[in-house]
Every structure is written in structure tokens, then in C-alpha cells.
Write an enzyme that holds these catalytic residues in place. Structure first.
Site, PDB file in Angstrom:
ATOM      1  N   LYS A  75       0.834  -1.212   0.000  1.00  9.68           N
ATOM      2  CA  LYS A  75       0.000   0.000   0.000  1.00  9.68           C
ATOM      3  C   LYS A  75       0.861   1.251   0.000  1.00  9.68           C
ATOM      4  O   LYS A  75       0.636   2.180  -0.782  1.00  9.68           O
ATOM      5  CB  LYS A  75      -0.922   0.020   1.218  1.00  9.68           C
ATOM      6  CG  LYS A  75      -1.873   1.207   1.237  1.00  9.68           C
ATOM      7  CD  LYS A  75      -2.505   1.435   2.590  1.00  9.68           C
ATOM      8  CE  LYS A  75      -1.577   2.195   3.494  1.00  9.68           C
ATOM      9  NZ  LYS A  75      -2.207   2.630   4.764  1.00  9.68           N
ATOM     10  N   ASP A  79      -6.346   0.542   1.117  1.00  8.98           N
ATOM     11  CA  ASP A  79      -6.377   0.627   2.571  1.00  8.98           C
ATOM     12  C   ASP A  79      -7.760   0.193   3.056  1.00  8.98           C
ATOM     13  O   ASP A  79      -8.596  -0.253   2.263  1.00  8.98           O
ATOM     14  CB  ASP A  79      -6.021   2.043   3.049  1.00  8.98           C
ATOM     15  CG  ASP A  79      -7.044   3.080   2.607  1.00  8.98           C
ATOM     16  OD1 ASP A  79      -8.058   2.718   1.980  1.00  8.98           O
ATOM     17  OD2 ASP A  79      -6.831   4.277   2.893  1.00  8.98           O
TER      18      ASP A  79
END
Length: 202
Positions: A125, A143
């Protein structure tokens, strides 16, 4: 998926579209700047891991060029004062990243994998976030906001842990949405973030 596409298409003809287009331009402009400016953006992404983007933005502005020269002890003390949750570990990551970022070739076709491998503190991420913020538009920033959004719309199941394999599986779902809306994954993230949170950050 049809409902999501409909909502995105509505946003694409609204004032939100102009804001997102401007943000994407800013990302591209940053990617054309010096290695020092790009490194400071890497530090921002290191800070946002298990923290939050708004707090990271505030800290990034406060520290500025300090990311380039402050000692680990100085960074830790400053991060503590500025309210970061993990001042010691993030200071350590930033110091290590100064050296390890020299090994990174941003033209590498496997750049995300290289970042995850060489920069401690960057997962999939965070590496994707960094790349989007310096002008790469083909990586998804996954996320819990994005996952929750996709789960509610029946497009994925909530993972117990977000492994690299699961990350890539969810990214493939987002690729289908991006293709149908004619958006890059990085730009799509801003639209989905707005749909989920009502905000457009970076």
C-alpha cells in the site's frame, strides 16, 4: 459494480473532477522534481503507514528538508512533538531509507516490488501510495477505506490480513472498475476515497 461506475461517472462531470485532475497534475509535477523532493514524498508515505494522511501531511510540512539531514534522534524527538504514533520506528525507517533509496531505479518495470524489498517500512500500500504521488497512475492504494467500500458493494470479502497475494487480487478488481471508467488506478483511488470519505487528500 454498475452502481459504483454510475457514481464515478457522475463525479467525472462534477466539480470534483477538476479537483482530482489538478491533484493528479500535482503528482506528475512532483515526479519531475529533484531526487530530494521525491525522497521527502517517500518519507511522507513512510509516516502514513498505520497513521493517517492528514497527520502525515502536517508533519511533512513541518519537517520539510529535515528529512534530508536530521539525525535519527532529532527526527524521533520531532515526530514525538508533532504527535506521530510511532516516532522511534519511523525515524529509524527514514534514516535507513536515505541510504537504501539510492539503490532504487524509478524506471525499473518492477519498481513497486523493488521499493517493498529495499525500503523498510513500505508495504504494498505504502509503495503504491508513493508511486501514485510522484506521477505513476497504474498502482492501486488499497487501505481499509477502499476495502470496506468494495466489501459493502459485494466486490470482495474482507481479508483477515492483507497479504501481497490478497492485495493483488483486490487490485485486479479495481483494475476492472478503472477500465470501465477510463481512469488510471491512482486517479480511481481519489474518486473512491471521495465516495467513501467525502475527502480528497493525497
Amino acid at each position: 459494480m454498475k452502481e459504483i461506475i454510475f457514481k464515478i461517472e457522475q463525479l467525472k462531470v462534477s466539480s470534483i473532477s477538476k479537483i482530482i485532475s489538478q491533484r493528479m497534475k500535482e503528482f506528475g509535477d512532483l515526479g519531475a522534481k529533484s531526487n530530494e523532493e521525491i525522497f521527502k514524498e517517500l518519507c511522507f508515505c513512510l509516516l502514513t503507514a498505520n497513521f493517517n494522511a492528514r497527520g502525515g501531511i502536517k508533519i511533512q510540512k513541518e519537517i520539510g528538508d529535515g528529512f534530508l539531514h536530521l539525525s535519527e534522534k532529532q527526527l524521533s524527538k520531532l515526530l514525538t512533538r508533532l504527535g506521530h504514533r510511532f516516532p522511534n520506528s519511523r525515524a529509524k525507517f527514514i534514516i535507513e531509507a536515505r541510504e537504501n533509496f539510492k539503490k532504487i531505479n524509478l524506471k525499473d518495470e518492477n519498481i513497486r516490488e523493488s521499493l517493498v524489498k529495499n525500503i523498510k517500512g513500505l508495504g504494498m500500500k505504502e509503495a503504491s501510495h508513493f508511486l501514485r504521488n510522484i506521477g505513476f497512475s497504474n498502482y492501486a492504494i488499497i487501505d481499509f477505506h477502499i476495502i470496506d467500500f468494495l466489501v459493502r458493494n459485494g466486490l470482495t470479502e474482507k481479508p483477515k490480513t492483507l497479504t501481497e497475494k490478497k492485495y493483488l487480487e483486490i487490485e485486479s478488481v479495481l483494475e476492472k472498475i478503472a477500465e470501465k471508467t477510463n481512469l488510471g488506478l491512482g486517479e480511481l483511488d481519489l474518486y473512491l476515497w471521495h465516495l467513501e470519505t467525502g475527502k480528497i487528500l493525497k
